[in-house]
Each structure stands twice: as structure tokens, then as C-alpha cells.
Enzyme design. Structure first.
Site, PDB file in Angstrom:
ATOM      1  N   LYS A  79     -11.712   1.907  32.824  1.00 36.19           N
ATOM      2  CA  LYS A  79     -10.370   2.419  32.555  1.00 36.19           C
ATOM      3  C   LYS A  79     -10.073   3.584  33.489  1.00 36.19           C
ATOM      4  O   LYS A  79     -10.948   4.416  33.753  1.00 36.19           O
ATOM      5  CB  LYS A  79     -10.269   2.859  31.090  1.00 36.19           C
ATOM      6  CG  LYS A  79      -8.872   3.284  30.651  1.00 36.19           C
ATOM      7  CD  LYS A  79      -8.832   3.608  29.163  1.00 36.19           C
ATOM      8  CE  LYS A  79      -7.438   4.042  28.721  1.00 36.19           C
ATOM      9  NZ  LYS A  79      -7.374   4.316  27.266  1.00 36.19           N
ATOM     10  N   SER A 159      -3.591   2.172  24.517  1.00 39.94           N
ATOM     11  CA  SER A 159      -3.369   2.423  25.934  1.00 39.94           C
ATOM     12  C   SER A 159      -4.349   1.674  26.834  1.00 39.94           C
ATOM     13  O   SER A 159      -4.149   1.579  28.032  1.00 39.94           O
ATOM     14  CB  SER A 159      -3.498   3.928  26.208  1.00 39.94           C
ATOM     15  OG  SER A 159      -4.832   4.365  25.972  1.00 39.94           O
ATOM     16  N   SER A 183      -6.270   3.179  20.578  1.00 39.95           N
ATOM     17  CA  SER A 183      -6.129   2.627  21.930  1.00 39.95           C
ATOM     18  C   SER A 183      -7.248   1.712  22.395  1.00 39.95           C
ATOM     19  O   SER A 183      -7.171   1.144  23.479  1.00 39.95           O
ATOM     20  CB  SER A 183      -5.951   3.766  22.945  1.00 39.95           C
ATOM     21  OG  SER A 183      -4.682   4.337  22.821  1.00 39.95           O
TER      22      SER A 183
END
Length: 494
Positions: A79, A159, A183
Site C-alpha cells: 500500500k 482506503s 480500511s
């Protein structure tokens, strides 16, 4: 070699150890999958093919000597919130334009220590603020799943949408992710993958771009419960560089996966049965309870009375911490700089151009609730509610509950650009209704795919555990995973 990408992480480990294929072949298969599909899915914002091949060659050398680490030769996506030395790290924001850190986050350093291979950096909501991956400076990520009979693009959740989409679309064997209010778990539920948010303090936050420091926690997204357990084992551990990191031995999470649930008590919070809950979510929840009972667990109704305050309290605490954390992005030392007539003008112009709409909204909310005259009315009150939410869970666990089962999300994945959600931020925030309590209380939570809705889209269930009892979550999630009798995979269209 593209079929190598369909292997679970655990099966890929076995294949590498059995010398059925090499780490370089496995890495090349994933790099080929990224080249073939990323323009449609938009999961990666940067790829590192040369670095990946070098790491794979080093893994092959170790494998040939019998010196393999826990994740030796396994290709992973990272990420864009985790600092990776010399590699694009921008939190999917324009304000960090061109930033390449001179250091490595502890979580990624742990993975590379154990032999994992970095394929590249994954798309996300800007600064991890969003529930749909539509706030990224690099554009929306597209869910690999589509509703039956439709070509409409759906969100992968947020997210960590790039992480979830890349795992579901066979573009990495597993991915790092972060969870501040859901998330990891919400995108996992939307993409038929497994995502665990560990106990706050289980994974180091050092070198991870901060959103809300008292809520942020790193964790993995993977295709199976066993894969998630293997990744979390590598990612976890005490870090003296992080004052919130807990000095506890890391258990053998993978060994706990097949432990079963016989003799466990599963809590069912009545406050999570909300008005207007879709019938298919309610049915899935009941089905999950039946699966756990069939394997020897006992179900017990419980009350978490302060649940209704969790979402409003979260959306005070998280923006307040974000307002403080994001003050450091000013165009002076790194990232974007927009020239102005003086330094104050430069600050203002840089922040106006660099931050996206949702990030600006949350900074303004956070600055407001921290301002003189409002601090006690909002922030202090929210922190008191947070203590009560934590106590609700403590009371349930002290009353003999081992883990709690809830839905992971209030619906399946929705369309990119959904007008009702785009025009109403609060409606978007409601996607976190089942997940934020876990962050507010610092507890571990796992999302596991458990069924599909009427349009064939994946739906997930969430298990919430006692502090630092991720092992029970893995065991219970594995029971649900086995009970579904299916392996979740999208129909390829990209």
C-alpha cells in the site's frame, strides 16, 4: 506461467520449497499479470520490476541452500502508505509529489527480512481517507468483481482498495494494508478476500504515513485465512522506534488456523441489527452463526450499548488527529511546492493544490473540533465515549464471550461515482458502521468472505476478538471459510 498467479500464498510457498517453479518464474508471472491488467483495474500506482526480479533471484539462491524465510520468494504489493526506500511513497496524494524516502517502514522491512518480493506500490484513498478508493490522486481503483449481467465498474472499498483489488485480480499473492476505521475489512468484504486488522500495537506504525495515530494499524489482505495468518506473522513484532508498539512475542498464527471453534462462545451484539439492514446481510449473519454452531461453538446474545455513538465519535477523533498529522505537509522540505509571494502564501497555495477534497474536508473538521471553545464540547466528549465503547467490549469478553460475529459491511460493493454517496459524505461514512468500533477499542477484527448477494457480488462477515487474540479470529474465520464450500474469485473481464 500466468496460472502461477492463481495459487494461494501457502500453495506458492509449497511450490517454491518443492522446486516446482522458481521465485523468478513466480515473480515474472505476477509482473505479467500487472502489465496485462493494471490499466483496467488501476491497482498499482508504481511498479518495481527490476527490484522484484533482483529480490526473486536472491530468494532462489536462499531456497537452493535450504535457507528460506517465512515468505521466501512470495511476490507482494505494498500500500502506498508504507515508506519503501528509494521507491514512490505518496499516500496517493499530490502533496507528496515525487517523494521517495531514504528509509524503510518497519512492516515492509520485516517482510523483506522474511524473503518476500516487492512488486510495487498500491493505490489507495488519499491519506487513507475514504471508503471507496475514489479520493486517490491517481484515480479510482476498479473492483475485479462485476454484478451479474452488468458491465458497470464497482468500487473495491477503501482506503486499501488497491491492495484488495490487486489480491482479488491475481496481481500479487498478498498485500499490505492499513485500517483506521475499517480500511482493511471493508475492501476485503467487497472483493471476496480476507483482511485482518490486528490489535493496536501488534504491528509497528514506524515509517507508515500517519492518518489518525491512535487508530491506524497495519495488517494484510490475502486470498485465504491461512495466507493472511502467514503474512501477519511476518508483519508483526515489537519495534522500539514506535512507542505504541507492544512488546509481546508473535504467536504462530498459521498454526492456529485449523484449531476450530469447539467450546468457544460467539457473541451476537443486538445493537448491530440496525433498522433497514438488507435482508441478505441479515441472512448471511444468521448463516455464519449456524456454521459456527455446527462446529461446536455456542452463540450468546450480547449488548454493546454505546455502539450508536461510535461513528460520530470516530468522525471527531480521526479528523482531529489527521488535522494535527497533516500539518507537516507544507511544501518546505519535500513533495509539492507552489510558489507564493511569501512563505505563508506558499504554505496556503501548496496545501490548496496538494490536498484533495476529502482530505481538506477532514482537516477542516479536525481543526474545528480542536479549536478553542469546541475542544471540550467535541474532542474530549468523543474520547470519553471511546472509553465507554472499549468498556462495552471488555464487559462482553469478561462475561465469557470468546469472539463476536457481525456483518462486515452494510451492503455489497457499489458503483464508482454513485451520485447519492458522492453528494452526501455522511452516507459514505456509514459504510464504516460495523467496523469503526473495533478501531475505537483497539481490538483485532477480521473480514472473511461468506457469501454473495443477489447480483453475485461477494459479502463478508466480521469477527472481533479480545486484545492480542488474533489466533481465535483465524480459527473462527477458517471455519466460515470452509463452510462456504467455495473459493471466491471474480470472472475475468480485464
Amino acid at each position: 506461467m500466468t496460472e502461477l498467479t492463481k495459487l494461494s500464498l501457502a500453495d506458492a510457498r509449497k511450490g517454491l520449497k518443492d522446486k516446482s517453479f522458481t521465485a523468478l518464474e513466480l515473480t515474472d508471472a505476477y509482473l505479467g499479470a500487472i502489465d496485462a491488467g493494471n490499466d483496467k483495474i488501476n491497482a498499482y500506482v508504481a511498479t518495481t520490476p527490476e527490484q522484484a526480479r533482483d529480490m526473486a533471484k536472491a530468494s532462489d539462491a536462499k531456497l537452493s541452500k535450504g535457507e528460506a524465510g517465512l515468505l521466501e520468494g512470495i511476490p507482494l504489493g505494498v500500500k502506498d502508505l508504507f515508506a519503501t526506500k528509494g521507491v514512490h511513497t505518496q499516500a496517493a496524494s499530490h502533496i507528496l509529489d515525487g517523494f521517495k524516502p531514504e528509509y524503510e517502514s518497519t512492516v515492509t522491512a520485516n517482510l523483506w527480512r522474511d524473503g518476500a518480493v516487492m512488486l510495487g506500490k498500491l493505490n489507495m484513498d488519499e491519506f487513507a481517507m475514504g471508503s471507496s478508493n475514489e479520493t486517490s490522486y491517481y484515480g479510482s481503483v476498479v473492483n475485479p468483481y462485476r454484478a451479474e449481467g452488468s458491465n458497470a465498474n464497482l468500487v473495491p472499498g477503501g482506503s486499501s482498495g488497491g491492495s484488495a483489488a490487486a489480491v482479488a485480480a491475481w496481481m500479487c499473492a498478498g498485500a499490505t494494508a492499513t485500517d483506521t476505521g475499517g480500511s482493511i475489512r471493508q475492501p476485503a468484504a467487497f472483493t471476496g478476500t480476507v483482511g485482518i486488522k490486528p490489535t493496536y500495537g501488534r504491528c509497528s506504525r514506524w515509517g507508515t504515513v500517519a492518518f489518525a495515530s491512535s487508530l491506524d494499524q497495519a495488517g494484510p489482505i490475502a486470498r485465504t485465512v491461512e495466507d493472511a495468518a502467514l503474512m501477519l506473522q511476518s508483519m508483526s513484532g515489537f519495534d522500539p522506534k514506535d512507542s505504541t508498539s507492544v512488546d509481546l512475542a508473535v504467536p504462530d498464527f498459521a498454526a492456529a488456523v485449523e484449531r476450530g471453534v469447539k467450546g468457544l462462545t460467539i457473541g451476537v451484539p443486538r445493537e448491530y441489527r440496525m433498522d433497514g439492514m438488507p435482508a441478505e446481510i441479515e441472512a448471511l449473519w444468521n448463516q455464519g452463526l449456524e456454521w459456527l454452531k455446527a462446529e461446536g461453538a455456542t452463540v450468546k446474545d450480547i449488548s454493546l450499548p454505546h455502539t450508536k455513538y461510535a461513528l460520530p465519535a470516530y468522525y471527531i477523533v480521526a479528523p482531529a488527529e489527521a488535522s494535527s498529522n497533516l500539518a507537516r505537509y507544507d511544501g518546505v522540505k519535500y513533495g509539492l511546492r507552489v510558489s507564493g509571494k511569501d512563505i505563508t502564501d506558499m504554505y496556503e497555495l501548496t496545501r490548496a493544490a496538494g490536498f484533495g477534497r476529502e482530505v481538506k474536508r477532514r482537516i477542516m473538521i479536525g481543526t474545528y473540533v480542536l479549536s478553542a471553545g469546541y475542544f471540550d464540547a467535541y474532542y474530549v466528549k468523543a474520547q470519553k465515549l471511546r472509553t465507554l465503547i472499549k468498556k462495552d467490549f471488555e464487559d462482553a469478553f469478561n462475561a465469557g464471550v470468546d469472539t463476536i460475529l457481525t456483518p462486515a459491511t452494510p451492503s455489497a460493493a457499489f458503483a464508482i461515482g454513485d451520485e447519492a454517496l458522492a453528494s452526501d459524505p455522511v452516507a459514505m461514512y456509514l459504510n464504516d458502521v460495523f467496523t469503526v468500533t473495533v478501531n475505537m477499542a483497539g481490538l483485532p477484527g477480521i473480514a472473511v468472505p461468506a457469501g454473495r448477494d443477489g447480483k453475485g457480488l461477494p459479502l463478508g462477515l466480521q469477527l472481533i476478538g479480545k486484545p492480542f487474540d488474533e489466533e481465535t479470529l483465524f480459527a473462527a474465520a477458517r471455519v466460515i471459510e470452509k463452510s462456504t464450500g467455495t473459493r471466491f474469485a471474480p470472472t475475468r473481464w480485464w
